[in-house]
Enzyme design. Sequence first.
Site, PDB file in Angstrom:
ATOM      1  N   LYS A  28       0.612  -1.492  -0.238  1.00  0.00           N
ATOM      2  CA  LYS A  28       0.271   0.033   0.188  1.00  0.00           C
ATOM      3  C   LYS A  28       1.051   1.512  -0.227  1.00  0.00           C
ATOM      4  CE  LYS A  28      -3.838   0.031   2.251  1.00  0.00           C
ATOM      5  NZ  LYS A  28      -4.649  -0.260   3.187  1.00  0.00           N
ATOM      6  N   ARG A  52      -3.374   2.769   8.819  1.00  0.00           N
ATOM      7  CA  ARG A  52      -3.506   1.497   8.462  1.00  0.00           C
ATOM      8  C   ARG A  52      -2.651   0.637   8.222  1.00  0.00           C
ATOM      9  NH1 ARG A  52      -8.914   2.817   4.120  1.00  0.00           N
ATOM     10  NH2 ARG A  52      -8.551   4.944   4.434  1.00  0.00           N
ATOM     11  N   GLY A 109      -8.392  -7.114   4.682  1.00  0.00           N
ATOM     12  CA  GLY A 109      -9.146  -7.159   5.188  1.00  0.00           C
ATOM     13  C   GLY A 109      -8.666  -8.342   6.614  1.00  0.00           C
ATOM     14  N   MET A 142      -6.196  -7.366   8.268  1.00  0.00           N
ATOM     15  CA  MET A 142      -5.058  -6.871   9.771  1.00  0.00           C
ATOM     16  C   MET A 142      -6.391  -5.175   9.782  1.00  0.00           C
ATOM     17  SD  MET A 142      -1.262  -7.301   8.935  1.00  0.00           S
ATOM     18  CE  MET A 142      -1.191  -6.558   7.626  1.00  0.00           C
ATOM     19  N   ARG A 201      -3.898  -1.295  -5.929  1.00  0.00           N
ATOM     20  CA  ARG A 201      -2.609  -2.372  -5.205  1.00  0.00           C
ATOM     21  C   ARG A 201      -3.243  -3.834  -6.777  1.00  0.00           C
ATOM     22  NH1 ARG A 201      -6.037  -4.876  -0.318  1.00  0.00           N
ATOM     23  NH2 ARG A 201      -7.993  -4.916  -0.842  1.00  0.00           N
ATOM     24  N   HIS A 211     -15.966  -9.030   1.776  1.00  0.00           N
ATOM     25  CA  HIS A 211     -15.221 -10.135   2.506  1.00  0.00           C
ATOM     26  C   HIS A 211     -15.188 -10.917   1.528  1.00  0.00           C
ATOM     27  CE1 HIS A 211     -13.435 -12.462   5.226  1.00  0.00           C
ATOM     28  NE2 HIS A 211     -12.650 -12.417   4.976  1.00  0.00           N
ATOM     29  N   GLU A 218      14.498 -43.842  -5.573  1.00  0.00           N
ATOM     30  CA  GLU A 218      13.417 -43.235  -4.581  1.00  0.00           C
ATOM     31  C   GLU A 218      13.510 -44.088  -2.455  1.00  0.00           C
ATOM     32  OE1 GLU A 218       9.497 -44.964  -4.676  1.00  0.00           O
ATOM     33  OE2 GLU A 218      10.310 -47.483  -5.418  1.00  0.00           O
ATOM     34  N   SER A 227      13.795 -42.429 -12.930  1.00  0.00           N
ATOM     35  CA  SER A 227      12.252 -41.351 -12.188  1.00  0.00           C
ATOM     36  C   SER A 227      12.423 -41.319 -10.973  1.00  0.00           C
ATOM     37  CB  SER A 227      11.233 -42.371 -12.819  1.00  0.00           C
ATOM     38  OG  SER A 227      10.009 -41.304 -12.716  1.00  0.00           O
ATOM     39  N   GLY A 237      10.793 -40.785  -7.476  1.00  0.00           N
ATOM     40  CA  GLY A 237       9.906 -41.279  -6.793  1.00  0.00           C
ATOM     41  C   GLY A 237      10.143 -40.993  -5.621  1.00  0.00           C
ATOM     42  N   THR A 238       9.698 -39.345  -5.942  1.00  0.00           N
ATOM     43  CA  THR A 238      10.141 -38.663  -4.432  1.00  0.00           C
ATOM     44  C   THR A 238       9.072 -38.715  -3.059  1.00  0.00           C
ATOM     45  OG1 THR A 238       8.916 -36.915  -5.664  1.00  0.00           O
ATOM     46  CG2 THR A 238      11.225 -37.017  -6.032  1.00  0.00           C
ATOM     47  N   CYS A 244       8.546 -38.492 -10.386  1.00  0.00           N
ATOM     48  CA  CYS A 244       6.791 -39.234 -11.128  1.00  0.00           C
ATOM     49  C   CYS A 244       6.807 -39.376  -9.527  1.00  0.00           C
ATOM     50  CB  CYS A 244       6.828 -40.543 -11.164  1.00  0.00           C
ATOM     51  SG  CYS A 244       7.605 -41.901 -10.438  1.00  0.00           S
ATOM     52  N   TYR A 280      12.107 -33.932 -17.833  1.00  0.00           N
ATOM     53  CA  TYR A 280      10.489 -34.367 -17.382  1.00  0.00           C
ATOM     54  C   TYR A 280      10.373 -34.902 -16.329  1.00  0.00           C
ATOM     55  CZ  TYR A 280       9.682 -38.929 -16.813  1.00  0.00           C
ATOM     56  OH  TYR A 280       9.941 -41.118 -16.093  1.00  0.00           O
TER      57      TYR A 280
HETATM   58  C1  PEP Z   1       7.313 -42.827  -5.172  1.00  0.00           C
HETATM   59  O1  PEP Z   1       7.613 -43.199  -4.173  1.00  0.00           O
HETATM   60  O2  PEP Z   1       7.433 -41.326  -5.627  1.00  0.00           O
HETATM   61  C2  PEP Z   1       6.351 -43.178  -5.744  1.00  0.00           C
HETATM   62  C3  PEP Z   1       5.998 -41.669  -6.877  1.00  0.00           C
HETATM   63  O3  PEP Z   1       5.664 -44.243  -5.758  1.00  0.00           O
HETATM   64  P1  PEP Z   1       4.616 -44.470  -4.966  1.00  0.00           P
HETATM   65  O4  PEP Z   1       3.716 -43.103  -4.631  1.00  0.00           O
HETATM   66  O5  PEP Z   1       2.687 -45.594  -5.639  1.00  0.00           O
HETATM   67  O6  PEP Z   1       5.052 -45.247  -3.653  1.00  0.00           O
HETATM   68 MG    MG Z   2       7.215 -45.009  -4.680  1.00  0.00          MG
END
Ligand code: PEP
Ligand code: MG
Length: 897
Positions: free
Chosen positions: A28, A106, A115, A117, A363, A479, A769, A788, A790-791, A855, A875
């Site tokens: 502001k 203000r 809204g 604060m 704003r 609001h 993974e 890949s 596997g997070t 993935c 990817y």
């Molecule tokens: C992962 O572990 O990130 C994964 C994609 O496999 P899942 O979720 O099936 O364990």
């Molecule tokens: Mg997995």
Amino acid sequence: MSQTVYPFGGNAKSDDPRAKDKTIVGGKGANLAEMAEIGLPVPPGFTITTEECLDYLEHGADPSTELRAGFAEKLRHDVTSALGHIEATVGKRLGDKDDPLLVSVRSGAAISMPGMMDTVLNLGLNDETVEGLAQVSGDERFAWDSYRRFIQMYSDVVLGIDHGLFEEALEIAKEDKDLYADTEMSAEEWKELVAEYKQIAADERGGEPFPQDVTEQLWGAIRAVFDSWDSERAKIYRRLNDIPHDMGTAVNVQAMVFGNMGDTSATGVAFTRDPATGEKSYYGEFLINAQGEDVVAGIRTPQYLTKAAREAAGADKPSMEEAMPEAYAELARVFDLLEQHYRDMQDIEFTVERGHLWMLQTRTGKRTAKAALKLAVDMADEGLIDEKTAILRVDPMALDQLLHPTLDPDAPRDVLTTGLPASPGAAAGKIVLDADTAEQWAGRGESVILVRVETSPEDIHGMHAATGILTARGGMTSHAAVVARGMGRPCVSGASAVVIDRAKRLLKIGSRDLKEGDLITLDGAKGQVMAGEVATIEPELAGDFGTLMEWADKHRRMRVRTNAETPNDCRMARQFGAEGIGLCRTEHMFFDAGRISAVREMILADDENGRRAALDKLLPEQRKDFHEIFEVMKGLSCTIRLLDPPLHEFLPHGDAEFEDLAATTGHSVEHLKRRAGELHEFNPMLGHRGCRLGITYPEIYEMQARAIFEAACDVKAASGEAPLPEVMIPLVVTRRELEILRALVERVAGDVFGEKGTVVDYLVGTMIELPRAALMAGEIAEEARFFSFGTNDLTQTTLGVSRDDASRFLGPYVDRGIFARDPFVSLDIDGVGQLVTMAAERGRATRGDIKLGICGEHGGDPASIRFCEETGLDYVSASPYRVPIARLAAAQASLGK
Ligand code: PEP
Ligand code: MG
């Protein structure tokens, strides 16, 4: 030493870049300074920096001394001299009993928190100055009305006195005098009420009178604004909107201008374009003879800005364009200047004081996803911004709102009433009458519609939990409307036929009676409220959405694939622009009702022969699955993961299922139960799962590999085009595991190609993974053509946090800043990210052309996608509805956002 205070307006000019730095003077403050500099009419004022707020919050005020105690000496000095700037510009002095200066105080953080604060208006009034104000304005009624507003606001915001007490007193006063509207109160009547208000304040303060010293008033208000940064509702808002807690708020002190000085005065809020649809038309509301908070508070229903909007709504009170043509023309000119200057849609507050227009705020306007798209595409077409800026303008997560079904225009609608179309989209759910109930019911998985007379910042958690919001009062900028649009919740506001009986938990809409828990549907684009649940249709993916996506695709480097395992999901993902499959979890196919008994038979078999007999039944089923998927994904890469979860997940539950299985297999229930017991694991997530199944029961992976290659050959024969199967081995931690299983897959592929007399290209690779897999990625890459990430599991195993049990403590962990965000939603870049980076580097060092992708769920999260871009992954893969989000986020990442 840096300045603690920056003046604006009048002849204030600053070359100090901090004067327009939002992190220092808040959004502001920065915009007020900028507006003043481009020559717009801005009442003079000054901004206290966010640094002072943080300093104050850290050291605090000593409650045992006077209010000013918490403020540094320099700040006190700087505020006094900046106040002098306002006084000199306006020609009035704070506390002058003949011609007093009044100011507003203000909040204004770097990131706007509408809204959330606190604000105090009309500061500087006391028993003496109110008389002076009456004299110079020639309007005694106005002066006393302003004073009572000030007492109420100051008591609420600064002194912490329940504002309900004042509202009650006002209601009683009106009732006694048989008055309906506040505007009917006379000067005398306001004067009497002021006496009563002061009494309330004194009673609530244990006899201490309402502060008359204007300097004390000023510091009290400054302190309250600082404190509001740490209020519960501000904290919740920041958490929901991913705003850091350590930014602090600036404080803007500005000369008051009055929209309540009779019928040539007004106050309003407006957007330079329609924030709900993005249409290029001025949009807003105003109230004649009113102060700012009256518009947003939803107490009086405001009038439209333009004649066209009034006519479209069928309203009869004149629009601003009709009622105040000159001020309106000036406002239109300001709108255009603002858009040219900021090159974005602006959300402004203005006041007309006796015919003269004043700008109080501008704003960047919050907008729905639909509007965000249209604004970005239109402004690029108009040449106001370029294509890249357009891509960066749209929040990828906001697209989510557009990708979901909308109400079928041909479905029958039992319309209960129509209110204002405050936030578009369709929502069906059970009626709930308060925010806590909304949160509770939503917590047990129900869709709820929060129905309120009007919402306030205290309702924010319920609004978030609800799928839609309905209010009986309030306009398009109330609001409820502003917050709902920001959250992407459909909202119908100002549906005045809705009457709520909180005590009986009942609702009356016109002649219809409903109760809490009954189903209703909202059409936020039309403002309709319908009984029951109305049918929906799929979203429109052409138009502005298609255009922006096309631009995004042009500017992104990474490919976007999908996580999908049914032909339907694959088709949907293709429509959303998926360029292949990044993860097909084959176990999901095992749960199908038609085949689960064969799966169970396989698991509970006593030996390999028994398993093979059951697998023979599954082979044609799996082949059919892959066939359908490959047809949709012809010519594209398809990562198929072989069986991953521990087998006990597929076991029968309860006696009935065991009896069924006994009947199909010919084994006794006792025998099956004993076998099931043998499969019990203490920690199945780290147990007999993933490639460990493939090593111990190779026939399972053989069957799956056969199904994949037979289907790929068949699709190639039928259509002339094969998919590119990428056979993925899960949970690998050693090179040797992959070596064994790769050989297995290659042997089956050779067999199938021989039988079919054809070949298809394919790759064998693995998921990364587990931390050891990341560490050993260099070696594992000798066997893997792709990785890949596997997070999901990589996060679970790196943090030692169970992904299935984390919800109990993750909330408090995020609230207390231990984790910035839920690490299962947004990748822990500092920790898990190191493993990903290292594995990518080591994998590439061994095999220069190794394909790298992600993935885990993070593949659909914009912040994580940015990290993937920086890491050079090829990817990302996301669930179908997240594919467009990932496409846009990948483009933004490429553009260096
Ligand atoms: C992962 O572990 O990130 C994964 C994609 O496999 P899942 O979720 O099936 O364990
Ligand atoms: Mg997995």
